[in-house]
Motif scaffolding. Structure first.
Motif, PDB file in Angstrom:
ATOM      1  N   MET A 154       0.822  -1.201   0.000  1.00  0.00           N
ATOM      2  CA  MET A 154       0.000   0.000   0.000  1.00  0.00           C
ATOM      3  C   MET A 154       0.862   1.259   0.000  1.00  0.00           C
ATOM      4  SD  MET A 154      -2.999   0.928   2.760  1.00  0.00           S
ATOM      5  CE  MET A 154      -1.833   1.151   4.106  1.00  0.00           C
ATOM      6  N   LYS A 155       1.864   1.260   0.868  1.00  0.00           N
ATOM      7  CA  LYS A 155       2.734   2.429   0.958  1.00  0.00           C
ATOM      8  C   LYS A 155       3.674   2.526  -0.237  1.00  0.00           C
ATOM      9  CE  LYS A 155       2.528   2.731   5.993  1.00  0.00           C
ATOM     10  NZ  LYS A 155       3.273   2.584   7.268  1.00  0.00           N
ATOM     11  N   LEU A 156       4.108   1.384  -0.743  1.00  0.00           N
ATOM     12  CA  LEU A 156       4.932   1.381  -1.950  1.00  0.00           C
ATOM     13  C   LEU A 156       4.167   2.008  -3.107  1.00  0.00           C
ATOM     14  CD1 LEU A 156       7.294   0.479  -3.801  1.00  0.00           C
ATOM     15  CD2 LEU A 156       6.135  -1.707  -4.045  1.00  0.00           C
ATOM     16  N   LEU A 157       2.918   1.615  -3.278  1.00  0.00           N
ATOM     17  CA  LEU A 157       2.106   2.160  -4.363  1.00  0.00           C
ATOM     18  C   LEU A 157       1.876   3.656  -4.185  1.00  0.00           C
ATOM     19  CD1 LEU A 157      -0.577  -0.662  -4.783  1.00  0.00           C
ATOM     20  CD2 LEU A 157       1.307  -0.104  -6.324  1.00  0.00           C
ATOM     21  N   SER A 158       1.725   4.084  -2.938  1.00  0.00           N
ATOM     22  CA  SER A 158       1.537   5.507  -2.684  1.00  0.00           C
ATOM     23  C   SER A 158       2.770   6.316  -3.084  1.00  0.00           C
ATOM     24  CB  SER A 158       1.219   5.738  -1.205  1.00  0.00           C
ATOM     25  OG  SER A 158       1.005   7.110  -0.936  1.00  0.00           O
ATOM     26  N   ASN A 159       3.947   5.707  -2.936  1.00  0.00           N
ATOM     27  CA  ASN A 159       5.182   6.378  -3.346  1.00  0.00           C
ATOM     28  C   ASN A 159       5.347   6.399  -4.857  1.00  0.00           C
ATOM     29  OD1 ASN A 159       6.173   7.057  -0.778  1.00  0.00           O
ATOM     30  ND2 ASN A 159       6.990   4.996  -0.471  1.00  0.00           N
ATOM     31  N   VAL A 160       4.712   5.454  -5.553  1.00  0.00           N
ATOM     32  CA  VAL A 160       4.796   5.401  -7.009  1.00  0.00           C
ATOM     33  C   VAL A 160       3.720   6.285  -7.643  1.00  0.00           C
ATOM     34  CG1 VAL A 160       4.559   3.896  -9.039  1.00  0.00           C
ATOM     35  CG2 VAL A 160       5.819   3.101  -7.021  1.00  0.00           C
ATOM     36  N   PHE A 161       2.500   6.157  -7.156  1.00  0.00           N
ATOM     37  CA  PHE A 161       1.379   6.932  -7.683  1.00  0.00           C
ATOM     38  C   PHE A 161       1.351   8.338  -7.072  1.00  0.00           C
ATOM     39  CE2 PHE A 161       0.140   2.729  -8.819  1.00  0.00           C
ATOM     40  CZ  PHE A 161      -0.851   2.809  -9.791  1.00  0.00           C
ATOM     41  N   ALA A 162       0.623   9.227  -7.713  1.00  0.00           N
ATOM     42  CA  ALA A 162       0.391  10.563  -7.157  1.00  0.00           C
ATOM     43  C   ALA A 162      -0.820  10.490  -6.238  1.00  0.00           C
ATOM     44  CB  ALA A 162       0.162  11.571  -8.278  1.00  0.00           C
ATOM     45  N   ILE A 163      -0.751   9.576  -5.283  1.00  0.00           N
ATOM     46  CA  ILE A 163      -1.855   9.320  -4.363  1.00  0.00           C
ATOM     47  C   ILE A 163      -1.298   9.207  -2.952  1.00  0.00           C
ATOM     48  CG2 ILE A 163      -3.606   7.634  -3.683  1.00  0.00           C
ATOM     49  CD1 ILE A 163      -4.059   7.020  -6.615  1.00  0.00           C
ATOM     50  N   GLU A 164      -1.789  10.069  -2.040  1.00  0.00           N
ATOM     51  CA  GLU A 164      -1.321  10.086  -0.657  1.00  0.00           C
ATOM     52  C   GLU A 164      -2.301   9.359   0.251  1.00  0.00           C
ATOM     53  OE1 GLU A 164       0.924  14.027   0.482  1.00  0.00           O
ATOM     54  OE2 GLU A 164      -0.844  14.527  -0.693  1.00  0.00           O
ATOM     55  N   ILE A 165      -1.773   8.702   1.282  1.00  0.00           N
ATOM     56  CA  ILE A 165      -2.603   7.994   2.255  1.00  0.00           C
ATOM     57  C   ILE A 165      -2.884   8.916   3.436  1.00  0.00           C
ATOM     58  CG2 ILE A 165      -2.751   6.003   3.795  1.00  0.00           C
ATOM     59  CD1 ILE A 165      -0.687   4.629   1.945  1.00  0.00           C
ATOM     60  N   ALA A 166      -4.167   9.141   3.724  1.00  0.00           N
ATOM     61  CA  ALA A 166      -4.557   9.945   4.877  1.00  0.00           C
ATOM     62  C   ALA A 166      -4.879   9.064   6.084  1.00  0.00           C
ATOM     63  CB  ALA A 166      -5.762  10.823   4.526  1.00  0.00           C
ATOM     64  N   ALA A 167      -5.510   7.930   5.838  1.00  0.00           N
ATOM     65  CA  ALA A 167      -5.857   7.009   6.935  1.00  0.00           C
ATOM     66  C   ALA A 167      -6.037   5.610   6.362  1.00  0.00           C
ATOM     67  CB  ALA A 167      -7.136   7.462   7.635  1.00  0.00           C
ATOM     68  N   TYR A 168      -5.812   4.614   7.217  1.00  0.00           N
ATOM     69  CA  TYR A 168      -6.027   3.232   6.789  1.00  0.00           C
ATOM     70  C   TYR A 168      -6.316   2.361   7.994  1.00  0.00           C
ATOM     71  CZ  TYR A 168      -1.295   2.173   8.489  1.00  0.00           C
ATOM     72  OH  TYR A 168      -0.180   2.017   9.288  1.00  0.00           O
ATOM     73  N   ALA A 169      -6.979   1.244   7.734  1.00  0.00           N
ATOM     74  CA  ALA A 169      -7.201   0.215   8.755  1.00  0.00           C
ATOM     75  C   ALA A 169      -7.222  -1.123   8.038  1.00  0.00           C
ATOM     76  CB  ALA A 169      -8.521   0.436   9.491  1.00  0.00           C
TER      77      ALA A 169
END
Length: 288
Positions: A1-16
């Motif tokens: 999930m975090k790897l993809l966030s570093n590749v895509f222009a998509i930031e993670i605000a919250a997760y569970a």
């Protein structure tokens, strides 16, 4: 999930991450992707895929004629669009999880019940309540008694990171009864690098709420949500609710049943009506 966030222009605000499903709140940074150079796009895409033979030739320094350059630009443009597309983000994430799970179970076939469900958050209230709803998943499921025991959640990651930071900083204290940080956010306290930061007005591009206000709000909400939770329940309404003019009962209903309250869009009645008019429909669930 975090790897993809570093590749895509998509930031993670919250997760569970739960036992049989997961929730994630993300911010799509379209303009960031549009500002990337062609080389940036290629480098990011090649972290996930083998790429294209024509792009391989470009990487090796070959000079293209106009016709070949047109084909090259079309390929990179397609990749750029996909790198800020939630569907492609989710495709990569779910495909990876499905393959790993099938490998562990020594089986093949469909893993997920469906593709994925998403809701667009139209205002600050929707963003805040959705983040809290996600962070409180283990509390609602009676799998954890405190936020720090809520494994595989963004609130646990934020709290543990913060507590590690304040060991050498005596200006910030923890309230022993609530076990959450107190006082204003110190500017020099860092936040998890792979999560979109909370910073109110102090962090450009951050989530528009104070980190400590968010800790207080989620802790307060968890004490009302958990049916068996004991301990101190503050009688004062968290500052964020006062700022956003959200009633206490409405907030608690939102963080317990956020997914059921809305459909494709989430927000205030005014925001939902405005979005409905924009999309030329009469109404959206939650504004009716």
């Amino acid at each position: 999930m975090k790897l993809l966030s570093n590749v895509f222009a998509i930031e993670i605000a919250a997760y569970a991450i739960m036992s049989n499903h997961y929730h994630i709140v993300v911010k799509v940074n379209k303009q960031t992707a549009l500002d990337w150079s062609d080389d940036d796009v290629i480098k990011r895409w090649y972290q996930l895929y083998n790429g294209d033979s024509l792009v391989d030739r470009y990487i090796n320094g070959e000079v293209f004629d106009d016709a070949t350059m047109t084909f090259f630009n079309e390929i990179v443009s397609k990749w750029r669009l996909r790198l800020y597309d939630i569907s492609w983000y989710m495709k990569n994430l779910n495909e990876f999880i499905a393959k790993e799970a099938n490998k562990e179970d020594n089986c093949t076939g469909k893993y997920w019940e469906g593709r994925y469900k998403s809701q667009a958050l139209l205002d600050e209230s929707a963003l805040l309540s959705c983040m809290a709803y996600v962070d409180l998943n283990p509390i609602r499921a009676n799998m954890a008694n405190t936020l720090q025991e809520s494994d595989f959640t963004s609130i646990q990651e934020r709290l543990l990171h913060f507590k590690a930071q304040i060991k050498d900083n005596k200006k910030v204290q923890l309230n022993p009864s609530q076990n959450i940080p107190q006082k204003d956010d110190p500017a020099h306290i860092s936040q998890p690098a792979e999560l979109k930061p909370l910073g109110g007005e102090h962090i450009a591009g951050g989530i528009p709420f104070s980190l400590l206000d968010y800790f207080e709000l989620v802790d307060w909400s968890g004490r009302h949500v958990h049916p068996k939770k004991t301990g101190y329940i503050s009688h004062s309404i968290p500052r964020v609710l006062v700022t956003l003019n959200i009633e206490e009962t409405i907030w608690l209903e939102q963080v317990q049943s956020f997914r059921r309250q809305y459909a494709n869009f989430a927000g205030s009645k005014h925001a939902l009506c405005r979005q409905a008019a924009k999309n030329d429909v009469k109404w959206y669930k939650g504004a009716g």
